[in-house]
Every structure is written in structure tokens, then in C-alpha cells.
Design a protein around this motif. Structure first.
Motif, PDB file in Angstrom:
ATOM      1  N   TYR A 195      64.892  33.994  65.509  1.00  0.00           N
ATOM      2  CA  TYR A 195      65.019  34.138  66.956  1.00  0.00           C
ATOM      3  C   TYR A 195      65.844  33.013  67.560  1.00  0.00           C
ATOM      4  O   TYR A 195      65.511  32.437  68.570  1.00  0.00           O
ATOM      5  N   MET A 196      66.884  32.648  66.832  1.00  0.00           N
ATOM      6  CA  MET A 196      67.864  31.703  67.364  1.00  0.00           C
ATOM      7  C   MET A 196      69.209  32.396  67.269  1.00  0.00           C
ATOM      8  O   MET A 196      69.428  33.182  66.357  1.00  0.00           O
ATOM      9  N   THR A 197      70.105  32.057  68.184  1.00  0.00           N
ATOM     10  CA  THR A 197      71.453  32.581  68.100  1.00  0.00           C
ATOM     11  C   THR A 197      72.234  31.717  67.130  1.00  0.00           C
ATOM     12  O   THR A 197      72.513  30.550  67.418  1.00  0.00           O
ATOM     13  N   LYS A 198      72.539  32.254  65.954  1.00  0.00           N
ATOM     14  CA  LYS A 198      73.186  31.470  64.917  1.00  0.00           C
ATOM     15  C   LYS A 198      73.736  32.448  63.883  1.00  0.00           C
ATOM     16  O   LYS A 198      73.145  33.492  63.649  1.00  0.00           O
ATOM     17  N   PRO A 199      74.871  32.140  63.269  1.00  0.00           N
ATOM     18  CA  PRO A 199      75.371  33.051  62.227  1.00  0.00           C
ATOM     19  C   PRO A 199      74.376  33.136  61.071  1.00  0.00           C
ATOM     20  O   PRO A 199      73.836  32.113  60.647  1.00  0.00           O
ATOM     21  N   VAL A 200      74.138  34.346  60.574  1.00  0.00           N
ATOM     22  CA  VAL A 200      73.283  34.555  59.402  1.00  0.00           C
ATOM     23  C   VAL A 200      74.169  35.059  58.269  1.00  0.00           C
ATOM     24  O   VAL A 200      74.764  36.127  58.370  1.00  0.00           O
ATOM     25  N   LEU A 201      74.268  34.269  57.210  1.00  0.00           N
ATOM     26  CA  LEU A 201      75.213  34.564  56.129  1.00  0.00           C
ATOM     27  C   LEU A 201      74.485  35.052  54.885  1.00  0.00           C
ATOM     28  O   LEU A 201      73.389  34.589  54.571  1.00  0.00           O
ATOM     29  N   THR A 202      75.120  35.964  54.146  1.00  0.00           N
ATOM     30  CA  THR A 202      74.645  36.276  52.803  1.00  0.00           C
ATOM     31  C   THR A 202      74.992  35.084  51.905  1.00  0.00           C
ATOM     32  O   THR A 202      75.880  34.285  52.228  1.00  0.00           O
ATOM     33  N   PRO A 203      74.324  34.953  50.750  1.00  0.00           N
ATOM     34  CA  PRO A 203      74.682  33.857  49.841  1.00  0.00           C
ATOM     35  C   PRO A 203      76.162  33.895  49.460  1.00  0.00           C
ATOM     36  O   PRO A 203      76.795  32.848  49.341  1.00  0.00           O
ATOM     37  N   ASP A 260      78.805  35.107  51.188  1.00  0.00           N
ATOM     38  CA  ASP A 260      79.652  34.656  52.286  1.00  0.00           C
ATOM     39  C   ASP A 260      79.462  33.162  52.540  1.00  0.00           C
ATOM     40  O   ASP A 260      80.426  32.439  52.827  1.00  0.00           O
ATOM     41  N   PRO A 274      69.424  38.519  50.587  1.00  0.00           N
ATOM     42  CA  PRO A 274      68.944  39.887  50.748  1.00  0.00           C
ATOM     43  C   PRO A 274      68.229  40.340  49.487  1.00  0.00           C
ATOM     44  O   PRO A 274      68.859  40.580  48.467  1.00  0.00           O
ATOM     45  N   LEU A 275      66.900  40.411  49.526  1.00  0.00           N
ATOM     46  CA  LEU A 275      66.123  40.867  48.371  1.00  0.00           C
ATOM     47  C   LEU A 275      65.102  41.885  48.859  1.00  0.00           C
ATOM     48  O   LEU A 275      65.053  42.209  50.047  1.00  0.00           O
ATOM     49  N   PRO A 307      62.611  43.678  50.568  1.00  0.00           N
ATOM     50  CA  PRO A 307      61.916  43.250  51.790  1.00  0.00           C
ATOM     51  C   PRO A 307      60.401  43.305  51.646  1.00  0.00           C
ATOM     52  O   PRO A 307      59.681  42.601  52.352  1.00  0.00           O
ATOM     53  N   SER A 321      59.680  39.365  49.177  1.00  0.00           N
ATOM     54  CA  SER A 321      60.876  38.531  49.255  1.00  0.00           C
ATOM     55  C   SER A 321      60.596  37.051  49.031  1.00  0.00           C
ATOM     56  O   SER A 321      61.520  36.246  49.052  1.00  0.00           O
ATOM     57  N   SER A 322      59.336  36.674  48.801  1.00  0.00           N
ATOM     58  CA  SER A 322      59.021  35.253  48.636  1.00  0.00           C
ATOM     59  C   SER A 322      59.563  34.726  47.308  1.00  0.00           C
ATOM     60  O   SER A 322      59.154  35.144  46.235  1.00  0.00           O
TER      61      SER A 322
END
Lengths: 257, 257
Positions: free
Chosen positions: B96-104, B106, B147-148, B150, B153-154
Motif C-alpha cells: 500500500y505504498m506508491t512504488k515500482p514493483v519489479l519481478t526478479p 526486471d 511471483p510464486l 499465491p 508463497s512463504s
């Protein structure tokens, strides 16, 4: 369960993960956890060294019990592979055999393609201390080698399963990189951002920050560039406008208290 | 060593791996092993729970001692990041923060690009039980999410470091899939393969296997197709010719002994 009719293994759990003579139950548990992380649920064990099932495996699986509960035991590698159609053997070192050697990414793509055609597939992993025997590798269609630091390439078996499973999972996972944003906000429109620019520049003219008319255009450009790069939300633009206002008011008013 | 002049961290060891309040020394050791697997050598620890250095970390590192020996201790996340220019925070859940979320993948590409420009980078990992605090994530430029599955995912912290390090390593590793072949052989030429076809078909004509002239063309085609698909080496063609000869001789001669 991989199914009672072993002549037609279920493909729902992804390729079967086949561990040949695993030594430590803890490692089998960590393998189960790594498998479930990647959506893999079919585990086959060829002559595990310790008794099976084993409490230490359950503890190490951190909740991936369903993978352990469904694990099947086999007396030989050949028996564990018998109902499969396509098998990849994971090895850390070259084997002096003529056989395709695949990266994890290419192997995952090949496994996906085959399983879409209902070809039952498996991935073979060797014992912790010394990997697969050449006789095991000879039973496989292809070799999978993980390209890692050649000066330190020894992977824990669960790490190895995780990397291969990760490539399997991401081979069809379409999760893109994205900009995360709380649900109750939206990106600021350029008009909103330009409103902040105008407010800020007017105040900077007033306080004298932009008094040098020669450098003013480049200073304004730099400020606008920096604030543009932040990709602000509408909420953040309002916050910044409040920040500017408060700084100005604080300067104009005598300090409270 | 990451260098005594902390204002200019060495980039040779890849991005710094920063563990915030790691709880188990065994996990720190496994992280060191996973790092060295991927060619990463700069490890930073923020307030580890147990004493440091720790024997259990050394045991779990399986030989990656140089990473542990060079590990640096910090009293806060901010202090551990101070000399870096670009930081990615690894999280398992949305923030819940505005921030880019990257795949490993990328994130790894972005880290490679930046480090080629001498931008000092780091990757932040949280404590085992509950990950990074939002206050830690807020210090980073971007979020990395793996991305694993869902539903499960731990990831163990060392597993998480391995996946990110693997993407870092493979982002520039050019290892292609290939056909492995012993040094003392070479692929068979088509002429050599056709020689095997002719020998086999002549013998099959002699023994009557191909006596049905109507089906003969398709049977020959199927045999040639199957043998072509095997991508035989020159040695293997000679072996197969020997197999055919031996089968024929064995049939013609009375059994030995």
C-alpha cells in the motif's frame, strides 16, 4: 495424490520431482516446501536413506505437508520413471555423454510445451553428496545444468529444486513489473502537477529563491524535472502543496507557543 | 571486503545483500552460500539477533566463508544503506505504498544497468518471521516481489536470496542450451547415417522383415525417421552398425559354447 493408476500419472501437479537416494529428511522437507512454492506437488523418492515418513521432513516442510503426504517411494530410478514420457536429469558437472544440455529456462519451456500435450514429465535430482550416477543420467532425455558461479556451484538440493521450479512457474506466469498504488488514490493528472509547479514557483519568486533572472529558467526546469520524475499520485500532489503552504505560512507567521 | 572507505563501496561483489534483523545464524550461513553461488560477495547485517560471528553460520555456509568473513554489521537499516545509490526491497506481500514493483528478472536487469554505470546498489531482505517493516521499505527505490504460488508463497530467506541472485547472475550469463558430446567424437555425417540405413534395410530385406512390398516404403521411412531423430555421433553410428552385424551373424552362426 499422483494417482493410483501409475500408468497415467496426473499432470496437474506439474512435472514429477524425483529424488534419488536422498540422505537427509530435512532436505526432503525443504524440497517439498520449495516445490509447493512453485506449484509442484508430485514428489517421488528413490530409496531414501532414513525411514519414511519422517518427522524431520515434516518440520522442514513448513506447512507443505500435502506434498510429503502424497510422496511415493520407489526401489529404483527406473521404477520411479517408468510411467513418465520425458525426463530431465539435473547435474552440476559435465557427463561425457551425448545428450542435450538445457538451461533451467529452456528446460522449463520444453516441459511446459510437453505437458500441454499431455506428455508426462519428470525432473531427476541426485543424492546430496555426489549427485546422480551416470547410469541414472543415461535414463533421461536431457540434462539440466544451472549456470551459476563456476568457482562455487554446489547447490543444496532444495535450492536446486527451487530454481528449476521457479523457472517452471515463471515460464507461464504473466506477472509483469508494475507501479503499486493504494486503492484509494490515482496518478496525478499533469494539470494537478502543473498546479503544484505554479504554486511552488510563485512562492520561490516571492521569497527570492529565483531572483537571479539569468539562471531562473534552468532552475525552474530542474525543479519541474525532479518533481515529474517522482510519478506522484493525486494525494501526493495535494500533500506537497500543503507542505509548500505550511513552509510559507510558518515563515510569515510568528512561531506558535 | 566491501572496502574500508564506505563512501565508495566496491561494485565487484555485485549488489550488497542487506539482511534486516536476521534471527537464525544458520539462515545467515545459507544466505552466504546462496550469494556465492550467484557471484555475490557483499553481505550487510542490520542488528542480527544472535551474536556475530557465529559458528552455526559458518557450518551452514558450506564453504562460503569469505562472504561471512567480509560481512559488515550495522545498527540501523538507514546506516546499512547510506553509501548506496539504488536500493530494491524484497517483500512477499503488497505494501500500500506508491512504488515500482519489479519481478526478479526486471529488477536484475535494472541492477545490472545501474552497476555498469557505477551506481552502487543493494537488495534489502527482511527478518524471517515477518519480512521488512514498512519503514524499511520506504527507504528503497523499488519493491521486488517473486511471483510464486499465491497459495504458498512463504520462502525461506536464503531461498529468496538465491532466486534474486540467480536472476542477477543469469542477467548477463550467456550460457546457452547445447548438445553435450564427448571430446573424442563428433556428430555423424549424413553419409555415415545413410550407410547405416542401407546396411539395416538390406539385412531387413534378407530376413523378410520388409517383405510386404506395399508397406515397405512407409516402414523404411519410419525407421529412417526414428534413427535420424537421435542425432547420432559418428561413434554411435559405428556401434549401431556393429549391433546390426552382430545380430545377423548370431542368427547365421550356431551359438557359441
Amino acid at each position: 495424490m499422483a494417482g493410483t493408476d501409475r500408468s497415467r500419472p496426473s499432470l496437474e501437479g506439474g512435472p514429477a520431482i524425483v529424488l534419488v537416494e536422498p540422505q537427509l529428511p530435512e532436505n526432503i522437507g525443504m524440497v517439498a516446501r520449495a516445490m509447493l512454492n512453485c506449484g509442484l506437488t508430485t514428489l517421488r523418492l528413490v530409496r531414501p536413506r532414513e525411514a519414511w515418513p519422517h518427522d524431520k521432513a515434516v518440520a522442514a516442510a513448513s506447512g507443505a505437508d500435502r506434498v510429503l503426504d502424497a510422496a511415493q517411494l520407489f526401489g529404483s530410478t527406473a521404477a520411479a520413471l517408468a510411467d513418465l514420457d520425458y525426463v530431465v536429469a539435473t547435474t552440476a558437472r559435465p557427463r561425457y555423454m551425448t545428450k542435450p544440455v538445457l538451461t533451467p529456462r529452456d528446460a522449463a519451456a520444453g516441459l511446459r510445451t510437453r505437458m500441454q500435450q499431455s506428455i508426462a514429465a519428470g525432473i531427476l535430482f541426485g543424492r546430496e553428496a555426489r549427485g546422480l550416477e551416470n547410469d541414472d543420467v543415461a535414463l533421461a532425455d536431457a540434462i539440466l545444468q544451472v549456470p551459476l558461479n563456476p568457482a562455487f556451484s554446489s547447490l543444496n538440493i532444495a535450492m536446486s529444486v527451487l530454481l528449476v521450479g521457479y523457472e517452471w512457474f515463471t515460464a507461464t506466469d504473466a506477472t509483469p513489473s508494475a507501479l503499486a498504488m493504494p486503492k484509494d488514490t490515482r496518478p496525478a493528472t499533469k494539470a494537478e502537477l502543473f498546479g503544484l509547479f505554479e504554486q511552488l514557483e510563485a512562492e520561490l519568486d516571492t521569497c527570492g529563491f529565483l531572483r537571479n533572472l539569468q539562471s531562473r529558467p534552468s532552475m525552474v526546469r530542474n525543479l519541474r524535472n525532479m518533481l515529474s520524475r517522482a510519478e506522484m499520485t493525486e494525494q501526493e500532489v495535494r500533500t506537497m502543496r500543503g507542505v509548500v503552504t505550511c513552509l510559507v505560512e510558518g515563515r510569515r507567521k510568528p512561531p506558535a507557543g
